[in-house]
Design a protein around this motif. Structure first.
Motif, PDB file in Angstrom:
ATOM      1  N   LEU A 190       0.828  -1.211   0.000  1.00  0.00           N
ATOM      2  CA  LEU A 190       0.000   0.000   0.000  1.00  0.00           C
ATOM      3  C   LEU A 190       0.860   1.257   0.000  1.00  0.00           C
ATOM      4  O   LEU A 190       0.597   2.202  -0.746  1.00  0.00           O
ATOM      5  CB  LEU A 190      -0.947   0.003   1.201  1.00  0.00           C
ATOM      6  N   PHE A 191       1.894   1.292   0.853  1.00  0.00           N
ATOM      7  CA  PHE A 191       2.785   2.461   0.862  1.00  0.00           C
ATOM      8  C   PHE A 191       3.503   2.617  -0.474  1.00  0.00           C
ATOM      9  O   PHE A 191       3.690   3.730  -0.966  1.00  0.00           O
ATOM     10  CB  PHE A 191       3.805   2.363   1.999  1.00  0.00           C
ATOM     11  N   GLY A 197       3.026   5.869  -2.692  1.00  0.00           N
ATOM     12  CA  GLY A 197       4.240   6.615  -3.022  1.00  0.00           C
ATOM     13  C   GLY A 197       4.453   6.734  -4.524  1.00  0.00           C
ATOM     14  O   GLY A 197       4.840   7.789  -5.036  1.00  0.00           O
ATOM     15  N   GLY A 198       4.190   5.651  -5.250  1.00  0.00           N
ATOM     16  CA  GLY A 198       4.324   5.688  -6.705  1.00  0.00           C
ATOM     17  C   GLY A 198       3.357   6.668  -7.344  1.00  0.00           C
ATOM     18  O   GLY A 198       3.713   7.414  -8.261  1.00  0.00           O
ATOM     19  N   LEU A 199       2.129   6.694  -6.855  1.00  0.00           N
ATOM     20  CA  LEU A 199       1.147   7.646  -7.374  1.00  0.00           C
ATOM     21  C   LEU A 199       1.558   9.084  -7.056  1.00  0.00           C
ATOM     22  O   LEU A 199       1.402   9.982  -7.887  1.00  0.00           O
ATOM     23  CB  LEU A 199      -0.243   7.351  -6.798  1.00  0.00           C
ATOM     24  N   ALA A 200       2.096   9.306  -5.869  1.00  0.00           N
ATOM     25  CA  ALA A 200       2.543  10.650  -5.499  1.00  0.00           C
ATOM     26  C   ALA A 200       3.703  11.095  -6.391  1.00  0.00           C
ATOM     27  O   ALA A 200       3.746  12.231  -6.854  1.00  0.00           O
ATOM     28  CB  ALA A 200       2.947  10.685  -4.025  1.00  0.00           C
TER      29      ALA A 200
END
Length: 165
Positions: free
Chosen positions: A24-25, A29-32
Motif C-alpha cells: 500500500l505504501f 508513493g508511486g502515485l505521489a
C-alpha cells in the motif's frame, strides 16, 4: 484473537500484514511521484499559445488586418476568414516580424468589462491565427484600448492585426 494461535501462525499473520502495508505504501508513493513528475514537466507548446501577457506600448507597425465584432461578442464574425487569411499571408511574407493584436472598445458601460471583452476578442483572433499555422510565439496581445468616440460604433469593436519588428 492472536492469543489462540501458535507462534508460527502469529509470525505468518504479522508477515502478511507487513507485506500488505508495504504494498500500500509503495502504491501510494508511486502515485505521489507520478503526480509530482506531471506537475514538474514543462508546459506543452499549445499551453504557450495561451500566454495572456499584455504589451503596453504605442500602437505601431504595418496594419495587416482589421476584424469588426458584434456588440457584446468575442466570437469571430463570419467574414473573419478573409482578414485572417490576409494577416497570415502578411506574416508569412515577413517571417522576421511579429504580429501584435490590439483590441478596442468604446468608453460606454463598465470599463473593466469592456477591456476584458476587447482582450477576449484579441484572443479569439490569436486562436484563429495559430490554427492557421502561425507560431504562437510570434503573436502578442496589446493592452486593450478605449476609443475616443470620434469614429463609428464598429470602430469601437475591432481588433487590429499589426506587423512589428
Amino acid at each position: 484473537m492472536l492469543d489462540d494461535i501458535d507462534d508460527g501462525a502469529r509470525v505468518g499473520v504479522w508477515t502478511t500484514i507487513g507485506i500488505i502495508t508495504l504494498l500500500l505504501f509503495g502504491l501510494i508513493g508511486g502515485l505521489a511521484l507520478r503526480q509530482l513528475h506531471k506537475s514538474a514537466a514543462p508546459a506543452p507548446a499549445a499551453a504557450v499559445a495561451t500566454d495572456d501577457a499584455l504589451i503596453d506600448g504605442p500602437l505601431s507597425g504595418e496594419l495587416a488586418g482589421t476584424l469588426f465584432f458584434a456588440v457584446g461578442s468575442a466570437e469571430l464574425p463570419a467574414e473573419a476568414a478573409a482578414e485572417i487569411a490576409k494577416a497570415q499571408a502578411a506574416a508569412t511574407a515577413a517571417a522576421g516580424k511579429k504580429l501584435v493584436l490590439s483590441g478596442f472598445h468604446d468608453a460606454s458601460g463598465d470599463p473593466a468589462k469592456n477591456a476584458e471583452l476587447a482582450k477576449n476578442r484579441a484572443k479569439a483572433v490569436r486562436a484563429a491565427l495559430v490554427a492557421g499555422g502561425i507560431d504562437a510565439a510570434r503573436i502578442g496581445l496589446r493592452k486593450p484600448e478605449s476609443t475616443t468616440g470620434d469614429g463609428t460604433a464598429d470602430q469601437a469593436r475591432r481588433v487590429e492585426i499589426r506587423l512589428v519588428d
